[in-house]
Design a protein around this motif. Structure first.
Motif, PDB file in Angstrom:
ATOM      1  N   LYS A  49      48.869 -85.289  18.901  1.00  0.00           N
ATOM      2  CA  LYS A  49      48.016 -86.445  18.608  1.00  0.00           C
ATOM      3  C   LYS A  49      47.008 -86.106  17.507  1.00  0.00           C
ATOM      4  CE  LYS A  49      44.957 -89.787  20.912  1.00  0.00           C
ATOM      5  NZ  LYS A  49      43.767 -89.586  20.084  1.00  0.00           N
ATOM      6  N   PHE A  93      47.381 -72.701  25.575  1.00  0.00           N
ATOM      7  CA  PHE A  93      47.464 -73.969  26.302  1.00  0.00           C
ATOM      8  C   PHE A  93      48.093 -75.051  25.426  1.00  0.00           C
ATOM      9  CE2 PHE A  93      45.731 -78.071  27.602  1.00  0.00           C
ATOM     10  CZ  PHE A  93      46.001 -78.064  28.962  1.00  0.00           C
ATOM     11  N   MET A  94      47.700 -75.113  24.165  1.00  0.00           N
ATOM     12  CA  MET A  94      48.233 -76.126  23.258  1.00  0.00           C
ATOM     13  C   MET A  94      49.710 -75.891  22.955  1.00  0.00           C
ATOM     14  SD  MET A  94      45.052 -76.524  20.587  1.00  0.00           S
ATOM     15  CE  MET A  94      45.851 -77.826  19.646  1.00  0.00           C
ATOM     16  N   THR A 135      51.889 -75.695  27.197  1.00  0.00           N
ATOM     17  CA  THR A 135      51.796 -76.700  28.246  1.00  0.00           C
ATOM     18  C   THR A 135      52.075 -78.090  27.689  1.00  0.00           C
ATOM     19  OG1 THR A 135      49.425 -77.166  27.956  1.00  0.00           O
ATOM     20  CG2 THR A 135      50.025 -75.304  29.369  1.00  0.00           C
ATOM     21  N   ARG A 136      52.578 -78.968  28.569  1.00  0.00           N
ATOM     22  CA  ARG A 136      52.893 -80.326  28.138  1.00  0.00           C
ATOM     23  C   ARG A 136      51.645 -81.058  27.683  1.00  0.00           C
ATOM     24  NH1 ARG A 136      55.953 -83.873  32.495  1.00  0.00           N
ATOM     25  NH2 ARG A 136      57.454 -82.189  32.130  1.00  0.00           N
ATOM     26  N   GLU A 137      50.554 -80.904  28.435  1.00  0.00           N
ATOM     27  CA  GLU A 137      49.305 -81.584  28.073  1.00  0.00           C
ATOM     28  C   GLU A 137      48.776 -81.072  26.741  1.00  0.00           C
ATOM     29  OE1 GLU A 137      49.914 -79.882  30.751  1.00  0.00           O
ATOM     30  OE2 GLU A 137      49.503 -81.045  32.577  1.00  0.00           O
ATOM     31  N   GLY A 138      48.858 -79.756  26.540  1.00  0.00           N
ATOM     32  CA  GLY A 138      48.369 -79.177  25.299  1.00  0.00           C
ATOM     33  C   GLY A 138      49.187 -79.611  24.099  1.00  0.00           C
ATOM     34  N   ARG A 139      50.510 -79.652  24.258  1.00  0.00           N
ATOM     35  CA  ARG A 139      51.361 -80.084  23.147  1.00  0.00           C
ATOM     36  C   ARG A 139      51.110 -81.543  22.800  1.00  0.00           C
ATOM     37  NH1 ARG A 139      55.209 -76.775  25.838  1.00  0.00           N
ATOM     38  NH2 ARG A 139      56.051 -78.593  26.910  1.00  0.00           N
ATOM     39  N   ALA A 140      50.935 -82.375  23.830  1.00  0.00           N
ATOM     40  CA  ALA A 140      50.668 -83.795  23.567  1.00  0.00           C
ATOM     41  C   ALA A 140      49.351 -83.968  22.823  1.00  0.00           C
ATOM     42  CB  ALA A 140      50.649 -84.571  24.882  1.00  0.00           C
ATOM     43  N   ALA A 141      48.316 -83.205  23.238  1.00  0.00           N
ATOM     44  CA  ALA A 141      47.006 -83.316  22.589  1.00  0.00           C
ATOM     45  C   ALA A 141      47.060 -82.823  21.145  1.00  0.00           C
ATOM     46  CB  ALA A 141      45.969 -82.521  23.379  1.00  0.00           C
ATOM     47  N   SER A 142      47.761 -81.703  20.912  1.00  0.00           N
ATOM     48  CA  SER A 142      47.828 -81.165  19.559  1.00  0.00           C
ATOM     49  C   SER A 142      48.647 -82.073  18.644  1.00  0.00           C
ATOM     50  CB  SER A 142      48.414 -79.756  19.569  1.00  0.00           C
ATOM     51  OG  SER A 142      49.712 -79.744  20.149  1.00  0.00           O
TER      52      SER A 142
END
Length: 239
Positions: A190, A177-178, A181-188
C-alpha cells in the motif's frame, strides 16, 4: 560456532532470567532496568554483526586473489567453505538482532507508561542540542528510536546512515515483519502503491518486477494525458 549458542533465543532467555531473579533478586526488573540490559546485548550483537561482515569482506578479497589454477582448487574450496560458514554466522546474528527488535517493540509501552519523554531521551543518550527538533510533546520509545533516530545522536551526527544498535534491531524486525507476514506485505504494498501513484513522491519513475524465472521486467511510469475535458492517467504494463 560458540556465538550461535550464546545468541539464539537470547531475548526469550533474558526475559526468563530477569524474572527468575539473577538480575534483581528481590523481584522482577523494572521496565527501565530491563531496557538497559537489553540495550547492552543489542550493542553486543550489533558489534558481532559488524565483525562478521568485516571478516566476510576480507575473505572475499583474499579469495579473489587466488587464480583458477588446478593447483589452487583446494584452496579456493577452503575459502568458499569459510565464507559460507561466516555467512551462516551472520544470518544467526541477524536473527538474534531481529528478536531483540521484537523484544524492544513489545516492551516499549511499559517504558512509555513510567517515563517522561525527557527520561526516554536520556535512556537513548540523545544530545540536548537535538531535542529542539522534536516538536511533538510526547513521543514513544519506538518512534524515538526508529523514526526520529535520536539514539546516541551526537555520535552519529555526521554518519551517512543511522546504524545505531537499537535502531538497527528495531529496523531489522520491522523489515522482517514487512517481508515475511501477510499484514506486513499488505502494508508495504500500500505504501509503495501510494508513493508511485500520481501525486506520490516517486510518481513518474519506472518500477521493476521480479519474474518467476528470476528475470526483471520494467514497467514504464504512468502517462498523464491532459485534454480539454480534464486529465486522465494511463497505466502501462511491465515489458
Amino acid at each position: 560456532m560458540q556465538p550461535n549458542k550464546q545468541t539464539a533465543g537470547m531475548a526469550e532467555r533474558l526475559y526468563m532470567a530477569y524474572n527468575a531473579g539473577p538480575w534483581q533478586p528481590r523481584g522482577q526488573c523494572t521496565a527501565t532496568a530491563t531496557f538497559l540490559i537489553v540495550r547492552h546485548y543489542a550493542r553486543s550483537i550489533h558489534q558481532n554483526i559488524a565483525n562478521v561482515r568485516a571478516k566476510i569482506a576480507k575473505a572475499k578479497r583474499q579469495a579473489s586473489l587466488i587464480d583458477d589454477s588446478p593447483f589452487n582448487r583446494h584452496r579456493k574450496k577452503l575459502m568458499s567453505d569459510y565464507i559460507e560458514s561466516l555467512s551462516a554466522l551472520a544470518r544467526t546474528h541477524r536473527e538474534s538482532q531481529q528478536r531483540f527488535g521484537r523484544f524492544i517493540i513489545d516492551m516499549a509501552p511499559s517504558i512509555d507508561a513510567v517515563t517522561t519523554m525527557t527520561q526516554r531521551l536520556e535512556l537513548l543518550n540523545c544530545n540536548p542540542a537535538d531535542q529542539a527538533d522534536l516538536t511533538e510533546p510526547d513521543i514513544g520509545l519506538v518512534e524515538l528510536i526508529a523514526v526520529y533516530c535520536v539514539e546516541d545522536s551526537a555520535a552519529h551526527r555526521r554518519d551517512e546512515f543511522n546504524d545505531r544498535p537499537l535502531h538497527a534491531a528495531v529496523n531489522a524486525e520491522i523489515l522482517r515483519f514487512m517481508r515475511e507476514t501477510r499484514e506486513g506485505r499488505a502494508a508495504s504494498e500500500k505504501i509503495f502503491d501510494e508513493a508511485f501513484a500520481p501525486g506520490g513522491i516517486f510518481h513518474g519513475m519506472p518500477t521493476y518486477y521480479l519474474q518467476p524465472d528470476g528475470t526483471m521486467k520494467r514497467k514504464a511510469p504512468a502517462l498523464v494525458l491532459y485534454e480539454a475535458s480534464g486529465s486522465r492517467v494511463i497505466e502501462r504494463e511491465p515489458s
